[in-house]
Design a protein around this motif. Structure first.
Motif, PDB file in Angstrom:
ATOM      1  N   GLN A 244      30.791 -56.848  -6.410  1.00 39.16           N
ATOM      2  CA  GLN A 244      31.938 -57.283  -5.623  1.00 39.16           C
ATOM      3  C   GLN A 244      31.826 -56.771  -4.186  1.00 39.16           C
ATOM      4  OE1 GLN A 244      34.420 -59.368  -6.116  1.00 39.16           O
ATOM      5  NE2 GLN A 244      35.341 -58.912  -4.109  1.00 39.16           N
ATOM      6  N   TYR A 245      31.458 -55.508  -4.042  1.00 43.23           N
ATOM      7  CA  TYR A 245      31.312 -54.927  -2.701  1.00 43.23           C
ATOM      8  C   TYR A 245      30.224 -55.655  -1.918  1.00 43.23           C
ATOM      9  CZ  TYR A 245      30.574 -51.553   1.045  1.00 43.23           C
ATOM     10  OH  TYR A 245      30.451 -50.962   2.277  1.00 43.23           O
ATOM     11  N   ARG A 246      29.078 -55.860  -2.547  1.00 39.82           N
ATOM     12  CA  ARG A 246      27.960 -56.476  -1.850  1.00 39.82           C
ATOM     13  C   ARG A 246      28.263 -57.930  -1.494  1.00 39.82           C
ATOM     14  NH1 ARG A 246      23.744 -53.469  -1.434  1.00 39.82           N
ATOM     15  NH2 ARG A 246      22.361 -55.227  -0.998  1.00 39.82           N
ATOM     16  N   MET A 247      28.985 -58.615  -2.354  1.00 38.40           N
ATOM     17  CA  MET A 247      29.382 -59.988  -2.050  1.00 38.40           C
ATOM     18  C   MET A 247      30.319 -60.004  -0.842  1.00 38.40           C
ATOM     19  SD  MET A 247      31.371 -62.768  -4.460  1.00 38.40           S
ATOM     20  CE  MET A 247      32.914 -61.841  -4.365  1.00 38.40           C
ATOM     21  N   ALA A 248      31.302 -59.090  -0.822  1.00 43.29           N
ATOM     22  CA  ALA A 248      32.273 -59.041   0.274  1.00 43.29           C
ATOM     23  C   ALA A 248      31.602 -58.699   1.600  1.00 43.29           C
ATOM     24  CB  ALA A 248      33.368 -58.035  -0.049  1.00 43.29           C
ATOM     25  N   GLU A 249      30.607 -57.801   1.558  1.00 43.34           N
ATOM     26  CA  GLU A 249      29.911 -57.377   2.771  1.00 43.34           C
ATOM     27  C   GLU A 249      28.723 -58.277   3.110  1.00 43.34           C
ATOM     28  OE1 GLU A 249      30.886 -54.948   4.842  1.00 43.34           O
ATOM     29  OE2 GLU A 249      32.656 -54.740   3.552  1.00 43.34           O
ATOM     30  N   ARG A 250      28.481 -59.263   2.274  1.00 39.04           N
ATOM     31  CA  ARG A 250      27.389 -60.234   2.464  1.00 39.04           C
ATOM     32  C   ARG A 250      26.042 -59.519   2.592  1.00 39.04           C
ATOM     33  NH1 ARG A 250      29.681 -63.191   7.487  1.00 39.04           N
ATOM     34  NH2 ARG A 250      27.873 -64.557   7.332  1.00 39.04           N
ATOM     35  N   LEU A 251      25.803 -58.657   1.624  1.00 41.12           N
ATOM     36  CA  LEU A 251      24.530 -57.944   1.537  1.00 41.12           C
ATOM     37  C   LEU A 251      23.722 -58.549   0.389  1.00 41.12           C
ATOM     38  CD1 LEU A 251      25.822 -54.274   1.937  1.00 41.12           C
ATOM     39  CD2 LEU A 251      24.596 -55.623   3.651  1.00 41.12           C
ATOM     40  N   PRO A 252      22.500 -58.975   0.635  1.00 40.08           N
ATOM     41  CA  PRO A 252      21.720 -59.659  -0.405  1.00 40.08           C
ATOM     42  C   PRO A 252      21.227 -58.719  -1.498  1.00 40.08           C
ATOM     43  CG  PRO A 252      20.401 -59.385   1.572  1.00 40.08           C
ATOM     44  CD  PRO A 252      21.787 -58.925   1.924  1.00 40.08           C
ATOM     45  N   THR A 253      21.175 -59.263  -2.711  1.00 40.43           N
ATOM     46  CA  THR A 253      20.682 -58.525  -3.868  1.00 40.43           C
ATOM     47  C   THR A 253      19.566 -59.324  -4.521  1.00 40.43           C
ATOM     48  OG1 THR A 253      22.894 -57.610  -4.228  1.00 40.43           O
ATOM     49  CG2 THR A 253      21.328 -57.424  -6.045  1.00 40.43           C
ATOM     50  N   VAL A 254      18.527 -58.629  -4.928  1.00 41.09           N
ATOM     51  CA  VAL A 254      17.399 -59.249  -5.631  1.00 41.09           C
ATOM     52  C   VAL A 254      17.418 -58.736  -7.073  1.00 41.09           C
ATOM     53  CG1 VAL A 254      14.875 -59.445  -5.759  1.00 41.09           C
ATOM     54  CG2 VAL A 254      16.028 -59.442  -3.524  1.00 41.09           C
ATOM     55  N   TYR A 255      17.191 -59.646  -8.022  1.00 38.17           N
ATOM     56  CA  TYR A 255      17.201 -59.293  -9.436  1.00 38.17           C
ATOM     57  C   TYR A 255      15.878 -59.699 -10.062  1.00 38.17           C
ATOM     58  CZ  TYR A 255      22.263 -59.707  -8.510  1.00 38.17           C
ATOM     59  OH  TYR A 255      23.539 -59.613  -7.979  1.00 38.17           O
ATOM     60  N   THR A 256      15.390 -58.897 -11.008  1.00 30.48           N
ATOM     61  CA  THR A 256      14.334 -59.356 -11.903  1.00 30.48           C
ATOM     62  C   THR A 256      14.869 -59.245 -13.324  1.00 30.48           C
ATOM     63  OG1 THR A 256      13.217 -57.256 -12.403  1.00 30.48           O
ATOM     64  CG2 THR A 256      12.652 -58.325 -10.319  1.00 30.48           C
ATOM     65  N   SER A 257      14.479 -60.180 -14.172  1.00 23.66           N
ATOM     66  CA  SER A 257      15.024 -60.191 -15.532  1.00 23.66           C
ATOM     67  C   SER A 257      14.132 -61.003 -16.455  1.00 23.66           C
ATOM     68  CB  SER A 257      16.439 -60.792 -15.527  1.00 23.66           C
ATOM     69  OG  SER A 257      17.001 -60.765 -16.825  1.00 23.66           O
ATOM     70  N   ASN A 258      14.228 -60.688 -17.740  1.00 19.71           N
ATOM     71  CA  ASN A 258      13.589 -61.519 -18.761  1.00 19.71           C
ATOM     72  C   ASN A 258      14.530 -62.629 -19.227  1.00 19.71           C
ATOM     73  OD1 ASN A 258      12.369 -58.422 -19.852  1.00 19.71           O
ATOM     74  ND2 ASN A 258      11.064 -59.991 -18.946  1.00 19.71           N
ATOM     75  N   LYS A 259      15.732 -62.638 -18.695  1.00 23.56           N
ATOM     76  CA  LYS A 259      16.735 -63.638 -19.078  1.00 23.56           C
ATOM     77  C   LYS A 259      16.998 -64.589 -17.916  1.00 23.56           C
ATOM     78  CE  LYS A 259      19.413 -60.776 -22.352  1.00 23.56           C
ATOM     79  NZ  LYS A 259      18.412 -59.704 -22.550  1.00 23.56           N
ATOM     80  N   ASN A 260      17.242 -65.870 -18.243  1.00 16.34           N
ATOM     81  CA  ASN A 260      17.703 -66.771 -17.201  1.00 16.34           C
ATOM     82  C   ASN A 260      19.192 -66.522 -16.961  1.00 16.34           C
ATOM     83  OD1 ASN A 260      19.231 -68.238 -19.146  1.00 16.34           O
ATOM     84  ND2 ASN A 260      17.474 -69.586 -19.581  1.00 16.34           N
ATOM     85  N   LEU A 261      19.799 -67.221 -16.014  1.00 10.90           N
ATOM     86  CA  LEU A 261      21.182 -66.935 -15.641  1.00 10.90           C
ATOM     87  C   LEU A 261      22.155 -67.196 -16.787  1.00 10.90           C
ATOM     88  CD1 LEU A 261      21.169 -68.299 -11.974  1.00 10.90           C
ATOM     89  CD2 LEU A 261      21.430 -65.918 -12.687  1.00 10.90           C
ATOM     90  N   ASN A 262      21.919 -68.237 -17.578  1.00 10.76           N
ATOM     91  CA  ASN A 262      22.805 -68.518 -18.719  1.00 10.76           C
ATOM     92  C   ASN A 262      22.714 -67.415 -19.766  1.00 10.76           C
ATOM     93  OD1 ASN A 262      23.765 -70.929 -17.643  1.00 10.76           O
ATOM     94  ND2 ASN A 262      22.107 -72.139 -18.556  1.00 10.76           N
ATOM     95  N   GLN A 263      21.507 -66.966 -20.013  1.00 13.21           N
ATOM     96  CA  GLN A 263      21.319 -65.883 -20.984  1.00 13.21           C
ATOM     97  C   GLN A 263      21.929 -64.579 -20.470  1.00 13.21           C
ATOM     98  OE1 GLN A 263      17.059 -66.214 -21.127  1.00 13.21           O
ATOM     99  NE2 GLN A 263      17.065 -67.388 -23.050  1.00 13.21           N
ATOM    100  N   LEU A 264      21.845 -64.360 -19.156  1.00 11.09           N
ATOM    101  CA  LEU A 264      22.441 -63.149 -18.588  1.00 11.09           C
ATOM    102  C   LEU A 264      23.959 -63.181 -18.733  1.00 11.09           C
ATOM    103  CD1 LEU A 264      21.812 -60.490 -17.068  1.00 11.09           C
ATOM    104  CD2 LEU A 264      22.270 -61.737 -14.931  1.00 11.09           C
ATOM    105  N   GLN A 265      24.545 -64.354 -18.539  1.00  2.00           N
ATOM    106  CA  GLN A 265      26.004 -64.452 -18.703  1.00  2.00           C
ATOM    107  C   GLN A 265      26.409 -64.115 -20.133  1.00  2.00           C
ATOM    108  OE1 GLN A 265      27.878 -67.788 -16.867  1.00  2.00           O
ATOM    109  NE2 GLN A 265      29.708 -67.705 -18.154  1.00  2.00           N
ATOM    110  N   GLU A 266      25.665 -64.589 -21.108  1.00  3.21           N
ATOM    111  CA  GLU A 266      25.956 -64.273 -22.498  1.00  3.21           C
ATOM    112  C   GLU A 266      25.793 -62.775 -22.745  1.00  3.21           C
ATOM    113  OE1 GLU A 266      27.063 -64.581 -26.407  1.00  3.21           O
ATOM    114  OE2 GLU A 266      27.310 -66.010 -24.751  1.00  3.21           O
ATOM    115  N   HIS A 267      24.812 -62.181 -22.074  1.00  2.00           N
ATOM    116  CA  HIS A 267      24.598 -60.731 -22.197  1.00  2.00           C
ATOM    117  C   HIS A 267      25.822 -59.957 -21.692  1.00  2.00           C
ATOM    118  CE1 HIS A 267      22.534 -56.850 -22.022  1.00  2.00           C
ATOM    119  NE2 HIS A 267      22.795 -56.763 -20.718  1.00  2.00           N
TER     120      HIS A 267
END
Length: 305
Positions: A244-267
């Motif tokens: 939430q903080y990073r979104m409000a301050e418009r600071l970019p975030t990089v993610y690596t994962s074995n899950k796609n975005l749909n699988q991450l949401q279920e997680h």
């Protein structure tokens, strides 16, 4: 007495002349004079002490024993000759080894990492083996770094997902190193270990201080997100707060994962004892809308070592 003084004066003059001739015939001075044919001989004579120290320093540099044992008057600095209004002067500038040391110290100041293997945090785009399956992802990662350097607040983050060992973390590590070229700081952290550290922070009262580090760094890289044990505290107090903080301050975030975005949401939804699709969806709004997702493919490089 007068004869002795005259003799000594004449001897000193001979010594100076011999030293001057020796100096003028030195290859370094011959090279300098070749670049400055308009310099009169008298200027060389007046600047003899500068010329001698220049030669001494340059010869020491040719036998360089390393920065720690540098014998020059100023450690880590090499001598150069400059034509000035008053004559020929010896100046100094940082040598290549000192500049390399400064670059490495600067890189270490700009890059922070927690629980990331050295081979990952020291990766560069040049060191990643060419692979047609991930070539476009590498190009996008380089473009991301350039965009951050130009306008960090207008740059979307990256979401790199794929199987184990395809190079997602190496690309993320290369991003850290590339960002140093733009004087951008980054923080790369292995998410499961991050959660363990924050749990320890609850016990010693440092959790908020630690969270601020992740919130406020210019570029945050969350490595292996989705592999941590999900609880309501992890979801609602850690990820929700940081993102939430990073979104409000418009600071970019990089993610690596074995899950796609749909699988991450279920997680996120499937927190221990607190299944909640709505809270998961809210977190995913702070991720999905602010990243470019890329499927990183290829063979498992670990198996090929």
């Amino acid at each position: 007495m007068k004869d002795i003084k005259s003799f000594l004066s004449a001897k000193r003059q001979i010594d100076v002349n011999n030293l001057l001739n020796e100096t003028m015939n030195h290859p370094l001075i011959i090279e300098f004079s070749g670049h400055h044919p308009d310099v009169p001989f008298e200027e060389y004579k007046k600047s003899l002490s500068h010329l001698r120290q220049y030669i001494k320093d340059q010869e020491a540099c040719l036998r360089c024993p390393g920065l720690d044992d540098c014998p020059n008057q100023q450690k880590g600095y090499e001598s150069i000759l400059k034509r000035t209004e008053t004559g020929i002067e010896r100046k100094v500038r940082p040598c290549g080894k000192l500049e390399a040391q400064w670059r490495e110290e600067r890189r270490k100041r700009l890059i922070r990492s927690f629980y990331i293997p050295r081979e990952i945090i020291e990766a560069t785009f040049d060191s990643i083996a060419p692979n047609n399956d991930r070539y476009h992802v590498i190009c996008e990662a380089i473009d991301f770094c350039t965009s951050v350097g130009e306008n960090i607040h207008e740059t979307k983050g990256l979401y790199l997902w794929g199987d184990f060992g395809v190079g997602k973390s190496r690309i993320a590590g290369a991003i850290c190193n590339k960002l140093t070229e733009f004087d951008i700081d980054s923080l790369m952290v292995h998410v499961p270990e991050l959660i363990n550290e924050l749990k320890d922070g609850i016990r010693d009262g440092s959790v908020n201080e630690k969270l601020d580090v992740y919130k406020k760094c210019s570029v945050l890289i969350l490595d292996d997100i989705g592999s941590e044990t999900m609880t309501s505290w992890v979801r609602d107090d850690i990820f929700s707060s940081v993102l939430q903080y990073r979104m409000a301050e418009r600071l970019p975030t990089v993610y690596t994962s074995n899950k796609n975005l749909n699988q991450l949401q279920e997680h996120f939804a499937n927190a221990k004892g607190d299944y909640d699709e709505l809270k998961a969806a809210r977190i995913m709004e702070r991720i999905g809308h602010h990243v470019k997702p890329f499927h990183v493919k290829g063979r498992n490089w670990r198996e090929g070592r």
